[in-house]
Design a protein around this motif. Structure first.
Motif, PDB file in Angstrom:
ATOM      1  N   ASP A  81       0.811  -1.211   0.000  1.00  0.00           N
ATOM      2  CA  ASP A  81       0.000   0.000   0.000  1.00  0.00           C
ATOM      3  C   ASP A  81       0.844   1.261   0.000  1.00  0.00           C
ATOM      4  OD1 ASP A  81      -2.323  -1.420   0.061  1.00  0.00           O
ATOM      5  OD2 ASP A  81      -2.646  -1.224   2.220  1.00  0.00           O
ATOM      6  N   SER A  82       0.158   2.380  -0.101  1.00  0.00           N
ATOM      7  CA  SER A  82       0.802   3.687   0.036  1.00  0.00           C
ATOM      8  C   SER A  82       1.547   3.745   1.362  1.00  0.00           C
ATOM      9  CB  SER A  82      -0.244   4.802  -0.012  1.00  0.00           C
ATOM     10  OG  SER A  82      -0.922   4.814  -1.244  1.00  0.00           O
ATOM     11  N   GLY A  83       2.791   4.197   1.307  1.00  0.00           N
ATOM     12  CA  GLY A  83       3.570   4.376   2.527  1.00  0.00           C
ATOM     13  C   GLY A  83       4.244   3.130   3.048  1.00  0.00           C
ATOM     14  N   VAL A  84       3.953   1.969   2.476  1.00  0.00           N
ATOM     15  CA  VAL A  84       4.578   0.716   2.909  1.00  0.00           C
ATOM     16  C   VAL A  84       5.886   0.520   2.143  1.00  0.00           C
ATOM     17  CG1 VAL A  84       4.329  -1.804   3.053  1.00  0.00           C
ATOM     18  CG2 VAL A  84       2.361  -0.310   3.512  1.00  0.00           C
ATOM     19  N   HIS A  85       6.889  -0.030   2.801  1.00  0.00           N
ATOM     20  CA  HIS A  85       8.226  -0.164   2.235  1.00  0.00           C
ATOM     21  C   HIS A  85       8.506  -1.628   1.849  1.00  0.00           C
ATOM     22  CE1 HIS A  85       8.362   3.636   4.362  1.00  0.00           C
ATOM     23  NE2 HIS A  85       8.168   2.993   5.502  1.00  0.00           N
ATOM     24  N   ALA A  86       9.611  -1.821   1.144  1.00  0.00           N
ATOM     25  CA  ALA A  86      10.046  -3.179   0.819  1.00  0.00           C
ATOM     26  C   ALA A  86      11.553  -3.275   0.957  1.00  0.00           C
ATOM     27  CB  ALA A  86       9.630  -3.566  -0.595  1.00  0.00           C
ATOM     28  N   LEU A  87      11.989  -4.194   1.789  1.00  0.00           N
ATOM     29  CA  LEU A  87      13.405  -4.554   1.822  1.00  0.00           C
ATOM     30  C   LEU A  87      13.727  -5.431   0.625  1.00  0.00           C
ATOM     31  CD1 LEU A  87      13.681  -5.397   5.626  1.00  0.00           C
ATOM     32  CD2 LEU A  87      14.557  -3.361   4.462  1.00  0.00           C
ATOM     33  N   CYS A  88      12.724  -6.206   0.182  1.00  0.00           N
ATOM     34  CA  CYS A  88      12.909  -7.023  -1.018  1.00  0.00           C
ATOM     35  C   CYS A  88      11.548  -7.477  -1.545  1.00  0.00           C
ATOM     36  CB  CYS A  88      13.802  -8.223  -0.733  1.00  0.00           C
ATOM     37  SG  CYS A  88      14.223  -9.153  -2.232  1.00  0.00           S
ATOM     38  N   ASN A  89      11.113  -6.855  -2.619  1.00  0.00           N
ATOM     39  CA  ASN A  89       9.942  -7.304  -3.358  1.00  0.00           C
ATOM     40  C   ASN A  89      10.455  -7.954  -4.643  1.00  0.00           C
ATOM     41  OD1 ASN A  89       7.313  -7.704  -4.276  1.00  0.00           O
ATOM     42  ND2 ASN A  89       6.665  -5.616  -3.803  1.00  0.00           N
ATOM     43  N   SER A  90       9.573  -8.493  -5.449  1.00  0.00           N
ATOM     44  CA  SER A  90      10.016  -9.146  -6.674  1.00  0.00           C
ATOM     45  C   SER A  90       8.973  -8.973  -7.774  1.00  0.00           C
ATOM     46  CB  SER A  90      10.288 -10.631  -6.430  1.00  0.00           C
ATOM     47  OG  SER A  90       9.114 -11.286  -5.990  1.00  0.00           O
ATOM     48  N   ALA A  91       9.424  -9.164  -9.007  1.00  0.00           N
ATOM     49  CA  ALA A  91       8.546  -9.071 -10.160  1.00  0.00           C
ATOM     50  C   ALA A  91       9.234  -9.769 -11.330  1.00  0.00           C
ATOM     51  CB  ALA A  91       8.260  -7.612 -10.519  1.00  0.00           C
ATOM     52  N   HIS A  92       8.447 -10.217 -12.310  1.00  0.00           N
ATOM     53  CA  HIS A  92       9.078 -10.707 -13.529  1.00  0.00           C
ATOM     54  C   HIS A  92       8.771  -9.756 -14.674  1.00  0.00           C
ATOM     55  CE1 HIS A  92       5.109 -12.744 -14.413  1.00  0.00           C
ATOM     56  NE2 HIS A  92       5.456 -12.423 -15.667  1.00  0.00           N
ATOM     57  N   VAL A  93       9.670  -9.732 -15.628  1.00  0.00           N
ATOM     58  CA  VAL A  93       9.536  -8.829 -16.770  1.00  0.00           C
ATOM     59  C   VAL A  93      10.158  -9.482 -17.995  1.00  0.00           C
ATOM     60  CG1 VAL A  93      11.698  -7.620 -16.214  1.00  0.00           C
ATOM     61  CG2 VAL A  93       9.959  -6.469 -17.610  1.00  0.00           C
ATOM     62  N   ASP A  94       9.541  -9.292 -19.153  1.00  0.00           N
ATOM     63  CA  ASP A  94      10.082  -9.775 -20.415  1.00  0.00           C
ATOM     64  C   ASP A  94      10.794  -8.632 -21.131  1.00  0.00           C
ATOM     65  OD1 ASP A  94       9.021 -12.342 -20.060  1.00  0.00           O
ATOM     66  OD2 ASP A  94       7.103 -11.744 -20.935  1.00  0.00           O
ATOM     67  N   VAL A  95      11.981  -8.909 -21.618  1.00  0.00           N
ATOM     68  CA  VAL A  95      12.761  -7.910 -22.345  1.00  0.00           C
ATOM     69  C   VAL A  95      13.182  -8.499 -23.686  1.00  0.00           C
ATOM     70  CG1 VAL A  95      14.796  -6.414 -22.338  1.00  0.00           C
ATOM     71  CG2 VAL A  95      13.620  -6.933 -20.181  1.00  0.00           C
ATOM     72  N   GLN A  96      12.812  -7.806 -24.753  1.00  0.00           N
ATOM     73  CA  GLN A  96      13.162  -8.243 -26.096  1.00  0.00           C
ATOM     74  C   GLN A  96      14.005  -7.155 -26.764  1.00  0.00           C
ATOM     75  OE1 GLN A  96       9.784  -9.283 -28.466  1.00  0.00           O
ATOM     76  NE2 GLN A  96      10.984 -10.204 -30.097  1.00  0.00           N
ATOM     77  N   ARG A  97      15.213  -7.482 -27.110  1.00  0.00           N
ATOM     78  CA  ARG A  97      16.127  -6.517 -27.726  1.00  0.00           C
ATOM     79  C   ARG A  97      16.040  -6.584 -29.256  1.00  0.00           C
ATOM     80  NH1 ARG A  97      21.908  -5.941 -25.371  1.00  0.00           N
ATOM     81  NH2 ARG A  97      21.424  -3.771 -25.901  1.00  0.00           N
ATOM     82  N   ALA A  98      16.581  -5.573 -29.889  1.00  0.00           N
ATOM     83  CA  ALA A  98      16.568  -5.524 -31.352  1.00  0.00           C
ATOM     84  C   ALA A  98      17.394  -6.660 -31.929  1.00  0.00           C
ATOM     85  CB  ALA A  98      17.109  -4.177 -31.818  1.00  0.00           C
ATOM     86  N   GLU A  99      17.076  -7.007 -33.167  1.00  0.00           N
ATOM     87  CA  GLU A  99      17.769  -8.105 -33.831  1.00  0.00           C
ATOM     88  C   GLU A  99      19.265  -7.831 -33.895  1.00  0.00           C
ATOM     89  OE1 GLU A  99      17.439 -10.756 -37.930  1.00  0.00           O
ATOM     90  OE2 GLU A  99      16.106  -9.043 -37.581  1.00  0.00           O
ATOM     91  N   GLY A 100      20.032  -8.851 -33.554  1.00  0.00           N
ATOM     92  CA  GLY A 100      21.484  -8.721 -33.571  1.00  0.00           C
ATOM     93  C   GLY A 100      22.085  -8.363 -32.231  1.00  0.00           C
TER      94      GLY A 100
END
Length: 293
Positions: free
Chosen positions: A60-79
């Protein structure tokens, strides 16, 4: 041939005081979520896909994280090869400046990995302090703990009350009254609830000899909305002698979230930290032969 898209598990921390929680908000909002800044930073790496972080644990608003996590996809340009884990961390942190958000680690994971659904447990810590009024709290600890008053807490009574909350229960009485809370099962298993002495960040260097910090540690696979803050409020009420330890059990057994307000307040967000999100080790092993798509 299309360039490869790689999925990463990102571990990150933040001081939540200035944010309206961790999840993304509309860009026209006056105050944004941590996710907004993570995605802005990743988009500056010039991927060819639209970046979206899938957050494991909402705060929530105002709550902190010493360690949260998430996944993300990253696609770079060809080559261009996929980012190494180390380069991705360094680059994201560069673009996150000057926000109080830091990426701690990145791990390449399978393309079907999901940060929220693969999480095995979540650990939260709530920090309380006695010995002074909030207005006299050292500046280094403001917004990072709950100053509950000048008197001491009866820790043994709080620990007795904590035993009633451990295990599998219907935690309806300790969930928020918010409209979306009713759609989630109130049955949760609380695997850990410890109350231990702690220290202030810088207070031991200053003339605040009467301050006493305590940490309440909660671990479960998942929690109901504001469950930790509501349980903390009840335990502090026990420690202050405003209610008996048995009242914590009595409230639990009512399964009525309106009952708790008669006994205790909801602890403010300031002292709450998401400490750890745990995963099965087999999900986190980096495989050089990992198939990506």
């Amino acid at each position: 041939m299309n360039p490869a898209q790689v999925r990463y598990l990102i571990f990150f921390q933040y001081i939540g005081t200035k944010y309206r929680g961790v999840v993304r908000l509309r860009p026209n909002e006056s105050c944004l979520g941590v996710q907004n800044y993570l995605e802005q930073a990743a988009q500056k790496l010039r991927p060819i896909n639209t970046i979206k972080f899938f957050i494991s644990s909402r705060t929530d608003s105002g709550v902190h994280a010493l360690c949260n996590s998430a996944h993300v996809d990253v696609q770079r340009a060809e080559g261009k090869p996929p980012f190494t884990e180390e380069i991705l961390v360094t680059a994201l942190n560069h673009h996150l400046k000057p926000e109080p958000i830091r990426v701690l680690k990145a791990l390449r994971v399978a393309d079907d990995f999901h940060a929220q659904y693969r999480a095995q447990s979540r650990t939260y810590v709530y920090r309380v302090v006695t010995g002074c009024h909030y207005s006299l709290l050292p500046v280094f600890d403001r917004s990072l703990c709950w100053a509950v008053g000048e008197g001491s807490l009866n820790i043994s009574a709080m620990q007795e009350a904590a035993q009633y909350l451990l295990g599998t229960h219907d935690f309806s009485a300790y969930r928020s009254l918010s409209s979306d809370a009713i759609f989630k099962s109130p049955i949760k298993t609380l695997d850990q609830l410890d109350i231990t002495p702690a220290s202030g960040h810088m207070s031991h260097h200053l003339p605040y000899n009467d301050l006493q910090f305590w940490e309440l540690t909660f671990r479960s696979k998942s929690f109901l909305y504001r469950q930790v803050r509501r349980m903390t409020g009840a335990l502090v009420a026990v420690g202050q002698g405003r209610i008996e330890a048995c009242h914590v059990k009595e409230v639990l057994e009512t399964r009525d979230p309106t009952v708790l307000s008669k006994y205790a307040i909801v602890a403010p967000p300031d002292g709450l930290f998401l400490k750890h999100v745990a995963y099965d080790e087999t999900d986190l092993k980096t495989d050089e032969n990992l198939t990506i798509s």
